[in-house]
Design a protein around this motif. Structure first.
Motif, PDB file in Angstrom:
ATOM      1  N   PRO A   1      49.756  44.047  37.956  1.00 31.85           N
ATOM      2  CA  PRO A   1      48.608  43.298  38.462  1.00 31.85           C
ATOM      3  C   PRO A   1      47.366  43.564  37.618  1.00 31.85           C
ATOM      4  CG  PRO A   1      49.157  45.127  39.924  1.00 31.85           C
ATOM      5  CD  PRO A   1      50.213  45.071  38.869  1.00 31.85           C
ATOM      6  N   VAL A   2      46.541  42.536  37.516  1.00 32.35           N
ATOM      7  CA  VAL A   2      45.309  42.647  36.739  1.00 32.35           C
ATOM      8  C   VAL A   2      44.303  43.476  37.539  1.00 32.35           C
ATOM      9  CG1 VAL A   2      43.378  41.342  35.780  1.00 32.35           C
ATOM     10  CG2 VAL A   2      45.692  40.440  35.610  1.00 32.35           C
ATOM     11  N   ARG A   3      43.672  44.426  36.891  1.00 29.13           N
ATOM     12  CA  ARG A   3      42.627  45.215  37.538  1.00 29.13           C
ATOM     13  C   ARG A   3      41.326  44.436  37.472  1.00 29.13           C
ATOM     14  NH1 ARG A   3      42.441  51.388  36.063  1.00 29.13           N
ATOM     15  NH2 ARG A   3      40.579  50.952  37.274  1.00 29.13           N
ATOM     16  N   LEU A   4      40.594  44.427  38.574  1.00 30.12           N
ATOM     17  CA  LEU A   4      39.312  43.734  38.597  1.00 30.12           C
ATOM     18  C   LEU A   4      38.331  44.452  37.687  1.00 30.12           C
ATOM     19  CD1 LEU A   4      38.919  42.946  42.396  1.00 30.12           C
ATOM     20  CD2 LEU A   4      39.828  41.501  40.582  1.00 30.12           C
TER      21      LEU A   4
ATOM     22  N   TRP B   1      36.218  36.885  41.336  1.00 33.93           N
ATOM     23  CA  TRP B   1      36.708  37.409  40.062  1.00 33.93           C
ATOM     24  C   TRP B   1      37.658  36.391  39.465  1.00 33.93           C
ATOM     25  CZ3 TRP B   1      34.957  40.700  43.677  1.00 33.93           C
ATOM     26  CH2 TRP B   1      34.268  41.843  43.244  1.00 33.93           C
TER      27      TRP B   1
ATOM     28  N   ASP C   1      41.462  38.834  31.469  1.00 30.71           N
ATOM     29  CA  ASP C   1      41.792  40.026  32.258  1.00 30.71           C
ATOM     30  C   ASP C   1      40.704  41.081  32.212  1.00 30.71           C
ATOM     31  OD1 ASP C   1      44.177  38.771  32.944  1.00 30.71           O
ATOM     32  OD2 ASP C   1      45.283  39.701  31.309  1.00 30.71           O
TER      33      ASP C   1
ATOM     34  N   THR D   1      38.661  42.088  29.862  1.00 33.82           N
ATOM     35  CA  THR D   1      38.677  42.954  28.683  1.00 33.82           C
ATOM     36  C   THR D   1      37.736  42.372  27.632  1.00 33.82           C
ATOM     37  OG1 THR D   1      40.589  41.796  27.744  1.00 33.82           O
ATOM     38  CG2 THR D   1      41.057  43.727  29.099  1.00 33.82           C
TER      39      THR D   1
ATOM     40  N   PRO E   1      40.097  36.148  36.301  1.00 29.41           N
ATOM     41  CA  PRO E   1      40.651  36.883  35.166  1.00 29.41           C
ATOM     42  C   PRO E   1      40.806  36.050  33.897  1.00 29.41           C
ATOM     43  CG  PRO E   1      42.316  36.597  36.860  1.00 29.41           C
ATOM     44  CD  PRO E   1      41.039  36.034  37.390  1.00 29.41           C
TER      45      PRO E   1
END
Length: 140
Positions: free
Chosen positions: A45-48, A124, A63, A65, A126
């Protein structure tokens, strides 16, 4: 006649899936076997991304980054187009301003390109469906 009856049975069983064949021919007291299908490996899972209350945060890569830009209401003119620096396109964002924010593909906030409005209560994203080049913060 034997070969005709045998051929008919073979043809009929070839058309019925194996799971149905097993359940129809198994005695009532015997449990039937089910086939397990291996599932594809799942992506982590993508981290917020970190974005404080009252901020609009934009990241240069999906994502959450890449380089992060932070904008606060105290430095933004409400309902004015805020273009990002030429090298500052964004691909991910978090809206924690408490107000709706529209992101634009156009650096002039033109509605001829792609644009999307995100609620301000904590959104959010991503991966934006386009390169964000400008945004507007709206009154509630």
């Amino acid at each position: 006649m034997r070969t005709t009856a045998l051929a008919a049975v073979l043809t009929a069983t070839a058309l019925v899936p194996p799971a149905v064949q097993a359940s129809e021919t198994a005695p009532a007291t015997q449990t039937t076997r089910t086939t397990q299908v291996a599932s594809a490996p799942r992506a982590a899972p993508v981290r917020l991304g970190a974005c404080g209350t009252g901020q609009l945060c934009l990241w240069g890569k999906p994502d959450f980054t890449g380089a992060r830009q932070v904008h606060e209401l105290s430095t933004i003119d409400i309902e004015s187009c805020v273009p990002l620096p030429p090298a500052g396109q964004a691909q991910a964002l978090a809206n924690r301003t408490g107000r709706p924010v529209t992101t634009y593909q156009s650096a002039e906030c033109a509605e001829t390109g792609e644009f999307e409005t995100y609620p301000g209560g904590g959104t959010w994203v991503p991966q934006s469906p386009y390169q964000v080049r400008a945004f507007k913060v709206w009154e509630n």
